[in-house]
Write a protein that holds these residues in place. Structure first.
Motif, PDB file in Angstrom:
ATOM      1  N   LEU A  32       0.826  -1.205   0.000  1.00 20.03           N
ATOM      2  CA  LEU A  32       0.000   0.000   0.000  1.00 20.03           C
ATOM      3  C   LEU A  32       0.863   1.260   0.000  1.00 20.03           C
ATOM      4  N   SER A  33       2.021   1.179   0.640  1.00 20.95           N
ATOM      5  CA  SER A  33       2.899   2.343   0.756  1.00 20.95           C
ATOM      6  C   SER A  33       3.628   2.662  -0.545  1.00 20.95           C
ATOM      7  N   PHE A  34       3.906   1.639  -1.373  1.00 24.29           N
ATOM      8  CA  PHE A  34       4.825   1.853  -2.486  1.00 24.29           C
ATOM      9  C   PHE A  34       4.257   1.554  -3.864  1.00 24.29           C
ATOM     10  N   PHE A  35       3.072   0.944  -3.965  1.00 24.96           N
ATOM     11  CA  PHE A  35       2.531   0.640  -5.287  1.00 24.96           C
ATOM     12  C   PHE A  35       2.328   1.912  -6.117  1.00 24.96           C
ATOM     13  N   ILE A  36       1.701   2.905  -5.522  1.00 23.42           N
ATOM     14  CA  ILE A  36       1.407   4.127  -6.278  1.00 23.42           C
ATOM     15  C   ILE A  36       2.693   4.880  -6.599  1.00 23.42           C
ATOM     16  N   LEU A  37       3.646   4.881  -5.657  1.00 26.50           N
ATOM     17  CA  LEU A  37       4.938   5.496  -5.949  1.00 26.50           C
ATOM     18  C   LEU A  37       5.626   4.788  -7.111  1.00 26.50           C
TER      19      LEU A  37
ATOM     20  N   SER B 274       4.089  13.793 -19.364  1.00 28.46           N
ATOM     21  CA  SER B 274       3.979  15.056 -18.645  1.00 28.46           C
ATOM     22  C   SER B 274       4.331  14.918 -17.174  1.00 28.46           C
ATOM     23  N   ALA B 275       4.318  13.671 -16.650  1.00 26.07           N
ATOM     24  CA  ALA B 275       4.602  13.472 -15.234  1.00 26.07           C
ATOM     25  C   ALA B 275       6.018  13.906 -14.882  1.00 26.07           C
TER      26      ALA B 275
ATOM     27  N   VAL C 207       6.092  15.114  -7.537  1.00 26.26           N
ATOM     28  CA  VAL C 207       5.519  13.811  -7.199  1.00 26.26           C
ATOM     29  C   VAL C 207       4.101  13.962  -6.677  1.00 26.26           C
ATOM     30  N   ILE C 208       3.870  14.920  -5.772  1.00 31.35           N
ATOM     31  CA  ILE C 208       2.534  15.115  -5.204  1.00 31.35           C
ATOM     32  C   ILE C 208       1.535  15.513  -6.283  1.00 31.35           C
ATOM     33  N   GLN C 209       1.949  16.408  -7.170  1.00 28.65           N
ATOM     34  CA  GLN C 209       1.058  16.830  -8.244  1.00 28.65           C
ATOM     35  C   GLN C 209       0.766  15.675  -9.197  1.00 28.65           C
ATOM     36  N   SER C 210       1.781  14.851  -9.474  1.00 28.42           N
ATOM     37  CA  SER C 210       1.567  13.683 -10.328  1.00 28.42           C
ATOM     38  C   SER C 210       0.568  12.730  -9.697  1.00 28.42           C
ATOM     39  N   LEU C 211       0.655  12.588  -8.375  1.00 27.57           N
ATOM     40  CA  LEU C 211      -0.286  11.719  -7.675  1.00 27.57           C
ATOM     41  C   LEU C 211      -1.700  12.283  -7.742  1.00 27.57           C
ATOM     42  N   ARG C 212      -1.833  13.577  -7.528  1.00 33.23           N
ATOM     43  CA  ARG C 212      -3.155  14.210  -7.612  1.00 33.23           C
ATOM     44  C   ARG C 212      -3.741  14.078  -9.011  1.00 33.23           C
ATOM     45  N   ASP C 213      -2.908  14.283 -10.012  1.00 34.65           N
ATOM     46  CA  ASP C 213      -3.379  14.149 -11.387  1.00 34.65           C
ATOM     47  C   ASP C 213      -3.865  12.726 -11.662  1.00 34.65           C
ATOM     48  N   GLY C 214      -3.138  11.736 -11.116  1.00 30.24           N
ATOM     49  CA  GLY C 214      -3.531  10.339 -11.307  1.00 30.24           C
ATOM     50  C   GLY C 214      -4.863  10.029 -10.673  1.00 30.24           C
ATOM     51  N   PHE C 215      -5.071  10.483  -9.428  1.00 26.58           N
ATOM     52  CA  PHE C 215      -6.359  10.273  -8.762  1.00 26.58           C
ATOM     53  C   PHE C 215      -7.484  10.968  -9.514  1.00 26.58           C
TER      54      PHE C 215
END
Length: 374
Positions: A34-39, A172-173, A178-186
Motif C-alpha cells: 500500500l505504501s509503495f505501489f502508487i509510488l 507530462s509526469a 511527485v505530489i502533483q503527479s499523484l493528484r493528477d492520477g487520482f
C-alpha cells in the motif's frame, strides 16, 4: 507475487505452526505494498521502465540470496522472514506498475489481449514450474539447493532486460512534482468511470477471492496432511490453471469484458474455491486449484486489458500502480483477514466464507455498475 512468498509462507508456518503469523505476515506485506505501489506507478511514468526493472531484479536476487544463506546455515528465524518479506514486497510494489505498463508500449493495440494473456503464462506459469521442480528436486538437493537455483534464475531475467529495446515516451509526469503527479492520477481515475469500476471489481476479487494463497500452507499441513513436496504439488495447481486459462484466452483473440461474462466467471470461481476448501483430498484439491487458477487468470486479464485499452499513455504507469494496489496490496489485506479468521474457525471455513462474500458482493456490484457493458 505469489512465487516469492510461497517458500516464505511455508517456512513461517513450519517455524510457528500458527495461521495467525501467516495473517500477520500478510499484513506486513499489505502495508509495504500500500505504501509503495502508487509510488511505483509514478516512477513508471517518470523514469525509463527498463532501467527500473533492471534495478529491481538485482535487489530481488540479493534478497533471495539472503534467504538461501539463512536456510542453508540453519539460522533462519521468524524475524528474518518478516524482514526479507518486507524487502521483497517493496521491490514487487515498484516492479508491478512497470511490468503492467510495458506490454502496451511494446505491442500494437489490437494484439494487447493476446500479449497480456501470454504475459500471464510466463509470469504466473512459474507458479506451476517452480513448485513442481521444488517437489522433484528437494529429495536430491534439499530446500537450500532449490533456493540457490532460484537466485541464479534472476540472471536470465537481467540478461533479457539488457537486450530489451523499449520505445521512448514523452510523459507530462516528468515535468511536475511527485505530489502533483499523484493528484493528477487520482483525478484521472475519478473522471474515467469505467476504469474506476474495473479497479473496484479488482479490489473485491483480490480481497475475498485470492486470500486462499495465504492459507495454502495451513491446508497442506493440517487438512491434507502433506509435507513440503506435497505443498509444492498443490501450489502448482493455480499455476497450471493460469497456463490453461491464458492460452485459452489468447486463442480466442479479442474477448471483451462484458458484464455477463465477468459475472459468470466470478460465480464459477467462487464455487470452485468453495469446493477446494471442503475437498479434503489431495487430488481433488489440486484439480479445483487448477480450475481456480484458470478462472482467476481469465477474469483478471480481461479487467487489465480493458483498463489498458482505455488509459492514455501519460497516465499508464499511475493507473497500473492503482491496479497493482488492488491486485497486490488488497490481496494481502484479504490474506490478513483470512489468516485471522482461520486462527479461530479453521482454514477451510475462512476460504469458503470469503468465496461466499465474493459471490454475493461481486454479483450485486457488477450487476449495478456494468450495465453498459452487457
Amino acid at each position: 507475487m505469489a512465487a516469492p512468498f510461497v517458500p516464505q509462507g511455508w517456512l513461517l508456518f513450519d517455524l510457528t505452526s500458527s495461521p495467525f503469523y501467516l495473517g500477520l505476515f500478510s499484513s506486513l506485506r499489505m502495508v509495504m505494498l500500500l505504501s509503495f505501489f502508487i509510488l511505483g506507478g509514478i516512477m513508471s511514468d517518470r523514469i525509463d521502465r527498463r532501467k527500473v526493472m533492471f534495478f529491481i531484479q538485482i535487489v530481488s536476487a540479493l534478497t533471495a540470496l539472503g534467504l538461501v544463506v539463512l536456510v542453508s546455515t540453519d539460522t533462519i528465524r521468524v524475524w528474518h522472514i518478516f524482514v526479507l518479506g518486507a524487502i521483497t514486497s517493496t521491490s514487487w510494489a515498484f516492479e508491478q506498475p512497470v511490468r503492467q505498463a510495458l506490454p502496451p508500449q511494446l505491442v500494437p493495440r489490437d494484439d494487447l489481449v493476446n500479449a497480456l494473456a501470454l504475459n500471464a503464462v510466463t509470469w504466473n506459469g512459474a507458479g506451476l514450474l517452480g513448485p513442481s521442480l521444488v517437489g522433484l528436486t528437494v529429495p536430491y538437493i534439499g530446500i537450500d539447493g532449490c533456493c540457490y537455483i532460484n537466485v541464479v534464475s534472476y540472471l536470465a531475467v537481467i540478461g533479457a532486460l539488457l537486450r530489451m529495446r523499449v520505445p521512448a515516451t514523452n510523459n507530462s509526469a516528468t515535468r511536475s512534482g511527485v505530489i502533483q503527479s499523484l493528484r493528477d492520477g487520482f483525478g484521472y481515475v475519478r473522471r474515467e468511470k469505467i476504469i474506476m469500476t474495473f479497479l473496484t471489481v479488482s479490489a473485491l476479487f483480490n480481497i475475498f477471492g485470492r486470500s486462499y494463497i495465504t492459507l495454502l500452507p495451513v491446508i497442506a499441513k493440517e487438512v491434507l496432511r502433506i509435507g513440503a513436496s506435497g505443498f509444492g504439488f498443490i501450489s502448482a495447481g493455480p499455476g497450471l490453471g493460469t497456463i490453461i486459462g491464458s492460452l485459452t484466452l489468447a486463442s480466442l483473440g479479442r474477448v471483451k469484458a462484458q458484464r455477463g461474462i465477468l459475472i459468470t466467471i466470478l460465480l464459477a470461481f467462487s464455487v470452485s474455491l468453495i469446493a477446494f476448501s471442503v475437498s479434503g483430498d489431495v487430488w481433488l484439491a489440486f484439480g479445483f486449484l487448477v480450475v481456480v487458477g484458470a478462472l482467476s487468470t481469465v477474469f483478471e486479464t480481461l479487467l487489465n486489458t480493458s483498463i489498458q485499452l482505455r488509459v492514455v499513455e501519460s497516465f499508464r504507469g499511475r493507473v497500473s500502480g492503482f491496479y497493482g494496489l488492488t491486485g497486490g496490496g488488497l490481496r494481502e489485506f484479504g490474506g490478513m483477514q483470512a489468516g485471522f479468521v482461520a486462527e479461530w474457525t479453521g482454514a477451510p471455513f475462512a476460504i469458503a466464507a470469503g468465496s461466499v462474500v465474493l459471490a454475493i458482493v461481486g454479483y450485486i456490484f457488477l450487476g449495478s455498475r456494468l450495465k453498459g457493458l452487457a
